[in-house]
Enzyme design. Sequence first.
Site, mmCIF file in Angstrom:
data_model
loop_
_atom_site.group_PDB
_atom_site.id
_atom_site.type_symbol
_atom_site.label_atom_id
_atom_site.label_comp_id
_atom_site.label_asym_id
_atom_site.label_seq_id
_atom_site.Cartn_x
_atom_site.Cartn_y
_atom_site.Cartn_z
ATOM 1 N N SER A 141 5.350 -32.977 -20.563
ATOM 2 C CA SER A 141 6.264 -32.737 -21.676
ATOM 3 C C SER A 141 6.326 -31.239 -21.932
ATOM 4 O O SER A 141 5.332 -30.525 -21.724
ATOM 5 C CB SER A 141 5.784 -33.440 -22.943
ATOM 6 O OG SER A 141 6.539 -33.024 -24.082
ATOM 7 N N TYR A 154 -0.575 -35.219 -29.559
ATOM 8 C CA TYR A 154 0.323 -35.577 -28.456
ATOM 9 C C TYR A 154 0.485 -34.398 -27.505
ATOM 10 O O TYR A 154 0.366 -34.540 -26.280
ATOM 11 C CB TYR A 154 1.682 -36.018 -28.984
ATOM 12 C CG TYR A 154 2.713 -36.154 -27.888
ATOM 13 C CD1 TYR A 154 2.647 -37.217 -26.993
ATOM 14 C CD2 TYR A 154 3.717 -35.196 -27.709
ATOM 15 C CE1 TYR A 154 3.554 -37.335 -25.957
ATOM 16 C CE2 TYR A 154 4.629 -35.310 -26.677
ATOM 17 C CZ TYR A 154 4.552 -36.375 -25.810
ATOM 18 O OH TYR A 154 5.449 -36.486 -24.777
#
Length: 255
Positions: A141, A154
């Site tokens: 990501s 995250y």
Amino acid sequence: MTQDDRGSVVVTGASSGFGFRTAQLLAEQGHPVIAVARRPDRLDELADSATGARVVPVVADVRNPDELKRAFEKIPQEYADIRALVNNAGLSKGFGPLQDGDPRLWQEMIDTNVTGVLNLIGLLLPGLVRRGAGHIVNVGSIAAHYPYLGGNVYAATKAFVHQLSLNMRADLAGTGVRVSCVAPGMARTEFALVRYEQDAARADQLYDGITPLGADDVAQAVAWCLSRPPHVNVNLIEIMPTDQPFGLGLARTRP
């Protein structure tokens, strides 16, 4: 892994989003796909929708190594020649500053995004090394590189994925096994719904006024990595919507 290399590709998190479309696309390109996810109904839908090559559903939780091992032992022999792994399964839970976070959600992200990735690598990498060829694509990501409010745990799990990918490249030099990382930015899938506990209105606000990535954009990037000739390793692909400069910040004029 070229189109002439018809060994199987394992895709995790294949019941929705990036994983669902990646499995479809690779099957369309003629690669047998072993699709791993927890929801059997979604996997059946994927298998029914696939064209080109067969998609073999494997119902298993990436967080459970024993469950994965048992599930892979039942794969039909004609699909057991695994040439590639797409480590896509991942999630984000909760959204806010760390001091207001829920440790139970932190643990769920770590178990899925970190331990789940390692479980699949531990299960399949030795076979790729013995073969002297193969490819692992880890889905990371942009959160691994660009901080934003609420990203915290995250983002840290995805930073782990990025650093693991680079270190795997170092460890695997000379083995013929390649490692790539694909790092998407904002994309419209079920991801935001999971983050916001199925609050569709709140999830939709993320995309207000912008054109986010779609699952196919990311699937195409994964497939491109896999399609490079054996002497080429794509270390990292970072892909964002044009409307998204960095992190979750958007190019908007504020009063």
